[in-house]
Scaffold this motif. Structure first.
Motif, PDB file in Angstrom:
ATOM      1  N   ILE A  31      64.060  50.273  56.997  1.00  0.00           N
ATOM      2  CA  ILE A  31      63.803  50.207  58.430  1.00  0.00           C
ATOM      3  C   ILE A  31      62.669  51.162  58.797  1.00  0.00           C
ATOM      4  O   ILE A  31      61.760  50.821  59.560  1.00  0.00           O
ATOM      5  CB  ILE A  31      65.077  50.538  59.239  1.00  0.00           C
ATOM      6  N   GLU A  32      62.706  52.369  58.226  1.00  0.00           N
ATOM      7  CA  GLU A  32      61.620  53.340  58.449  1.00  0.00           C
ATOM      8  C   GLU A  32      60.288  52.752  57.986  1.00  0.00           C
ATOM      9  O   GLU A  32      59.249  52.958  58.626  1.00  0.00           O
ATOM     10  CB  GLU A  32      61.902  54.640  57.691  1.00  0.00           C
ATOM     11  N   GLY A  33      60.318  52.015  56.879  1.00  0.00           N
ATOM     12  CA  GLY A  33      59.104  51.371  56.377  1.00  0.00           C
ATOM     13  C   GLY A  33      58.527  50.380  57.373  1.00  0.00           C
ATOM     14  O   GLY A  33      57.321  50.354  57.615  1.00  0.00           O
ATOM     15  N   LEU A  34      59.393  49.555  57.961  1.00  0.00           N
ATOM     16  CA  LEU A  34      58.925  48.604  58.978  1.00  0.00           C
ATOM     17  C   LEU A  34      58.320  49.334  60.180  1.00  0.00           C
ATOM     18  O   LEU A  34      57.293  48.912  60.708  1.00  0.00           O
ATOM     19  CB  LEU A  34      60.079  47.719  59.457  1.00  0.00           C
ATOM     20  N   LEU A  35      58.989  50.401  60.615  1.00  0.00           N
ATOM     21  CA  LEU A  35      58.492  51.153  61.765  1.00  0.00           C
ATOM     22  C   LEU A  35      57.123  51.763  61.478  1.00  0.00           C
ATOM     23  O   LEU A  35      56.267  51.837  62.365  1.00  0.00           O
ATOM     24  CB  LEU A  35      59.479  52.255  62.151  1.00  0.00           C
ATOM     25  N   THR A  36      56.912  52.191  60.240  1.00  0.00           N
ATOM     26  CA  THR A  36      55.631  52.775  59.855  1.00  0.00           C
ATOM     27  C   THR A  36      54.545  51.701  59.735  1.00  0.00           C
ATOM     28  O   THR A  36      53.414  51.890  60.187  1.00  0.00           O
ATOM     29  CB  THR A  36      55.771  53.533  58.518  1.00  0.00           C
ATOM     30  N   MET A  37      54.904  50.574  59.128  1.00  0.00           N
ATOM     31  CA  MET A  37      53.919  49.502  58.931  1.00  0.00           C
ATOM     32  C   MET A  37      53.552  48.783  60.232  1.00  0.00           C
ATOM     33  O   MET A  37      52.430  48.292  60.374  1.00  0.00           O
ATOM     34  CB  MET A  37      54.456  48.485  57.926  1.00  0.00           C
ATOM     35  N   PHE A  38      54.499  48.709  61.156  1.00  0.00           N
ATOM     36  CA  PHE A  38      54.289  47.984  62.408  1.00  0.00           C
ATOM     37  C   PHE A  38      54.656  48.885  63.593  1.00  0.00           C
ATOM     38  O   PHE A  38      55.666  48.679  64.257  1.00  0.00           O
ATOM     39  CB  PHE A  38      55.118  46.690  62.413  1.00  0.00           C
ATOM     40  N   PRO A  39      53.828  49.906  63.857  1.00  0.00           N
ATOM     41  CA  PRO A  39      54.172  50.915  64.862  1.00  0.00           C
ATOM     42  C   PRO A  39      54.281  50.370  66.284  1.00  0.00           C
ATOM     43  O   PRO A  39      54.956  50.975  67.118  1.00  0.00           O
ATOM     44  CB  PRO A  39      53.049  51.949  64.739  1.00  0.00           C
ATOM     45  N   ASP A  40      53.660  49.246  66.590  1.00  0.00           N
ATOM     46  CA  ASP A  40      53.778  48.679  67.935  1.00  0.00           C
ATOM     47  C   ASP A  40      55.228  48.336  68.273  1.00  0.00           C
ATOM     48  O   ASP A  40      55.624  48.342  69.437  1.00  0.00           O
ATOM     49  CB  ASP A  40      52.911  47.427  68.084  1.00  0.00           C
ATOM     50  N   MET A  41      56.015  48.036  67.263  1.00  0.00           N
ATOM     51  CA  MET A  41      57.419  47.709  67.452  1.00  0.00           C
ATOM     52  C   MET A  41      58.169  48.896  68.089  1.00  0.00           C
ATOM     53  O   MET A  41      59.113  48.700  68.854  1.00  0.00           O
ATOM     54  CB  MET A  41      58.021  47.343  66.087  1.00  0.00           C
ATOM     55  N   CYS A  42      57.746  50.104  67.781  1.00  0.00           N
ATOM     56  CA  CYS A  42      58.425  51.306  68.272  1.00  0.00           C
ATOM     57  C   CYS A  42      58.408  51.406  69.793  1.00  0.00           C
ATOM     58  O   CYS A  42      59.312  52.003  70.384  1.00  0.00           O
ATOM     59  CB  CYS A  42      57.788  52.562  67.672  1.00  0.00           C
TER      60      CYS A  42
END
Length: 117
Positions: A31-42
């Motif tokens: 999940i941390e990986g997704l947040l890092t790869m796709f920061p707009d999601m945050c």
């Protein structure tokens, strides 16, 4: 509550049962990986880091004793992406607690690329 709340364990914690070593949560890493790869999601998630020790902050308000991480709390119930993945929380909330289901939900909800087989 307008945004989904994503609960993750803090990146470095101790588990007294296992001595004085530092640990990280292997279920939170994808999940941390997704947040890092796709920061707009945050911008569309309320991301809350909680301690390993229980109770884990305000998490219990939504899930009672089911305080596993990662866990996604859905505001005011399901949306079209969560219907088959979520479980009842406390009050009107729905929750996704299986790490693979949290991963699948985030990919579907935010239109992210699919993982390579």
């Amino acid at each position: 509550m307008s945004q989904a709340i994503l609960y993750l364990l803090k990146p470095k914690f101790k588990d007294p049962i296992h001595g004085n070593a530092d640990f990280f949560c292997p279920q939170c890493v994808p999940i941390e990986g997704l947040l890092t790869m796709f920061p707009d999601m945050c911008q569309n998630l309320d991301i809350r880091y909680v301690d390993f020790a229980r109770p884990r902050g305000e998490m219990g308000i939504y899930v009672g004793d089911e305080q596993s991480c990662p866990q996604l709390i859905l505001p005011n119930g399901d949306d079209t992406h969560s219907v088959k993945l979520s479980h009842e929380g406390l009050g009107k909330v729905r929750r996704i607690e299986d790490p693979k289901d949290v991963h699948c939900y985030l990919i579907a909800r935010f239109g992210l690329p699919k993982p390579h087989p």
